[in-house]
Design an enzyme around this catalytic site. Structure first.
Site, PDB file in Angstrom:
ATOM      1  N   HIS A  30       8.485   1.225 -10.500  1.00  0.00           N
ATOM      2  CA  HIS A  30       7.250   0.859  -9.807  1.00  0.00           C
ATOM      3  C   HIS A  30       6.043   1.273 -10.624  1.00  0.00           C
ATOM      4  O   HIS A  30       6.079   2.236 -11.393  1.00  0.00           O
ATOM      5  CB  HIS A  30       7.177   1.480  -8.410  1.00  0.00           C
ATOM      6  CG  HIS A  30       7.351   2.964  -8.381  1.00  0.00           C
ATOM      7  ND1 HIS A  30       8.585   3.570  -8.450  1.00  0.00           N
ATOM      8  CD2 HIS A  30       6.451   3.978  -8.288  1.00  0.00           C
ATOM      9  CE1 HIS A  30       8.436   4.880  -8.399  1.00  0.00           C
ATOM     10  NE2 HIS A  30       7.135   5.164  -8.310  1.00  0.00           N
ATOM     11  N   ARG A  44       0.844  -1.207   0.000  1.00  0.00           N
ATOM     12  CA  ARG A  44       0.000   0.000   0.000  1.00  0.00           C
ATOM     13  C   ARG A  44       0.876   1.253   0.000  1.00  0.00           C
ATOM     14  O   ARG A  44       1.873   1.321   0.750  1.00  0.00           O
ATOM     15  CB  ARG A  44      -0.890   0.046   1.238  1.00  0.00           C
ATOM     16  CG  ARG A  44      -1.710  -1.210   1.435  1.00  0.00           C
ATOM     17  CD  ARG A  44      -3.137  -1.087   1.021  1.00  0.00           C
ATOM     18  NE  ARG A  44      -3.749  -2.414   1.063  1.00  0.00           N
ATOM     19  CZ  ARG A  44      -4.669  -2.849   0.214  1.00  0.00           C
ATOM     20  NH1 ARG A  44      -5.110  -2.055  -0.757  1.00  0.00           N
ATOM     21  NH2 ARG A  44      -5.170  -4.055   0.322  1.00  0.00           N
ATOM     22  N   ASP A  45       0.488   2.231  -0.807  1.00  0.00           N
ATOM     23  CA  ASP A  45       1.196   3.512  -0.817  1.00  0.00           C
ATOM     24  C   ASP A  45       0.973   4.216   0.520  1.00  0.00           C
ATOM     25  O   ASP A  45      -0.136   4.240   1.049  1.00  0.00           O
ATOM     26  CB  ASP A  45       0.701   4.379  -1.985  1.00  0.00           C
ATOM     27  CG  ASP A  45       1.656   5.519  -2.295  1.00  0.00           C
ATOM     28  OD1 ASP A  45       2.264   5.488  -3.379  1.00  0.00           O
ATOM     29  OD2 ASP A  45       1.807   6.431  -1.457  1.00  0.00           O
ATOM     30  N   VAL A  57      10.895   8.046  -6.396  1.00  0.00           N
ATOM     31  CA  VAL A  57      11.657   6.881  -5.927  1.00  0.00           C
ATOM     32  C   VAL A  57      12.191   6.168  -7.159  1.00  0.00           C
ATOM     33  O   VAL A  57      11.400   5.761  -8.041  1.00  0.00           O
ATOM     34  CB  VAL A  57      10.783   5.932  -5.082  1.00  0.00           C
ATOM     35  CG1 VAL A  57      11.606   4.722  -4.635  1.00  0.00           C
ATOM     36  CG2 VAL A  57      10.195   6.657  -3.870  1.00  0.00           C
ATOM     37  N   HIS A  79       1.987   2.253 -10.163  1.00  0.00           N
ATOM     38  CA  HIS A  79       0.908   2.618  -9.235  1.00  0.00           C
ATOM     39  C   HIS A  79      -0.378   1.970  -9.740  1.00  0.00           C
ATOM     40  O   HIS A  79      -0.737   2.135 -10.921  1.00  0.00           O
ATOM     41  CB  HIS A  79       0.667   4.129  -9.230  1.00  0.00           C
ATOM     42  CG  HIS A  79       1.798   4.966  -8.726  1.00  0.00           C
ATOM     43  ND1 HIS A  79       1.798   5.563  -7.479  1.00  0.00           N
ATOM     44  CD2 HIS A  79       2.966   5.332  -9.308  1.00  0.00           C
ATOM     45  CE1 HIS A  79       2.922   6.262  -7.323  1.00  0.00           C
ATOM     46  NE2 HIS A  79       3.641   6.141  -8.421  1.00  0.00           N
TER      47      HIS A  79
HETATM   48  P1  5GP Z   1       6.625   8.161  -7.577  1.00  0.00           P
HETATM   49  O1  5GP Z   1       6.368   9.576  -7.136  1.00  0.00           O
HETATM   50  O2  5GP Z   1       8.105   7.859  -7.598  1.00  0.00           O
HETATM   51  O3  5GP Z   1       5.926   7.743  -8.828  1.00  0.00           O
HETATM   52  O4  5GP Z   1       5.968   7.244  -6.466  1.00  0.00           O
HETATM   53  C1  5GP Z   1       6.559   6.992  -5.237  1.00  0.00           C
HETATM   54  C2  5GP Z   1       5.454   6.614  -4.296  1.00  0.00           C
HETATM   55  O5  5GP Z   1       6.036   6.010  -3.161  1.00  0.00           O
HETATM   56  C3  5GP Z   1       4.621   7.804  -3.795  1.00  0.00           C
HETATM   57  O6  5GP Z   1       3.262   7.612  -4.161  1.00  0.00           O
HETATM   58  C4  5GP Z   1       4.838   7.784  -2.291  1.00  0.00           C
HETATM   59  O7  5GP Z   1       3.673   8.108  -1.565  1.00  0.00           O
HETATM   60  C5  5GP Z   1       5.279   6.347  -2.039  1.00  0.00           C
HETATM   61  N1  5GP Z   1       6.147   6.204  -0.890  1.00  0.00           N
HETATM   62  C6  5GP Z   1       7.248   6.960  -0.583  1.00  0.00           C
HETATM   63  N2  5GP Z   1       7.813   6.524   0.545  1.00  0.00           N
HETATM   64  C7  5GP Z   1       7.075   5.459   0.956  1.00  0.00           C
HETATM   65  C8  5GP Z   1       7.178   4.588   2.090  1.00  0.00           C
HETATM   66  O8  5GP Z   1       8.050   4.687   2.938  1.00  0.00           O
HETATM   67  N3  5GP Z   1       6.232   3.608   2.178  1.00  0.00           N
HETATM   68  C9  5GP Z   1       5.241   3.455   1.248  1.00  0.00           C
HETATM   69  N4  5GP Z   1       4.373   2.450   1.438  1.00  0.00           N
HETATM   70  N5  5GP Z   1       5.118   4.267   0.174  1.00  0.00           N
HETATM   71  C10 5GP Z   1       6.028   5.257   0.041  1.00  0.00           C
END
Ligand code: 5GP
Length: 115
Positions: free
Chosen positions: A101, A32-33, A97, A103
């Protein structure tokens, strides 16, 4: 982009920091996000160290992520209504990150175009 194995998702894969696991197999981990953008917001990551879609070369691995997400959407009960799959790729698209990944977002109606 060079892969940095100290990123937060790599640390989750190594069990160094906790996450709310949804499903996993030998190839993929889903959790889960922490900051959900929809009632269902799950991140699906490969175990392989790949920084982003821009750095991906393994068609089977990328395809596996997509089909894993489709299966998960059915299991989570969001498939019939509809869901969105997003891969933010590089900083200008919102990637924060740098471990590849996907979503999986669902449980509400989605607008278009995305922000
Ligand atoms: P991006 O912005 O790289 O596409 O997505 C990274 C996602 O990782 C974001 O939606 C953010 O909320 C999620 N995220 C960042 N740190 C953590 C964490 O420590 N745990 C979880 N479960 N999600 C995280």
């Amino acid at each position: 982009m060079t892969y940095d194995p100290s990123n937060i998702f790599a640390r989750m894969l190594r069990g160094e920091i906790p996450c709310t696991k949804v499903y996993e197999d030998e190839h993929v981990l889903a959790f889960r996000d922490i900051n959900p953008q929809a009632p269902t917001h799950i991140l699906v990551i490969p175990r392989e160290h790949v920084a982003s879609l821009d750095a991906a070369a393994d068609a089977a691995m990328v395809g596996r992520l997509a089909l894993f997400a489709a299966d998960l959407a059915r299991k989570e009960g969001i498939a019939a209504h509809g869901y969105r799959v997003v891969m933010n790729t590089n900083r200008g698209a919102g990637q924060t990150v740098f471990h590849l990944h996907l979503h999986l977002l669902g449980g509400r109606d989605m607008g278009w175009p995305p922000g």
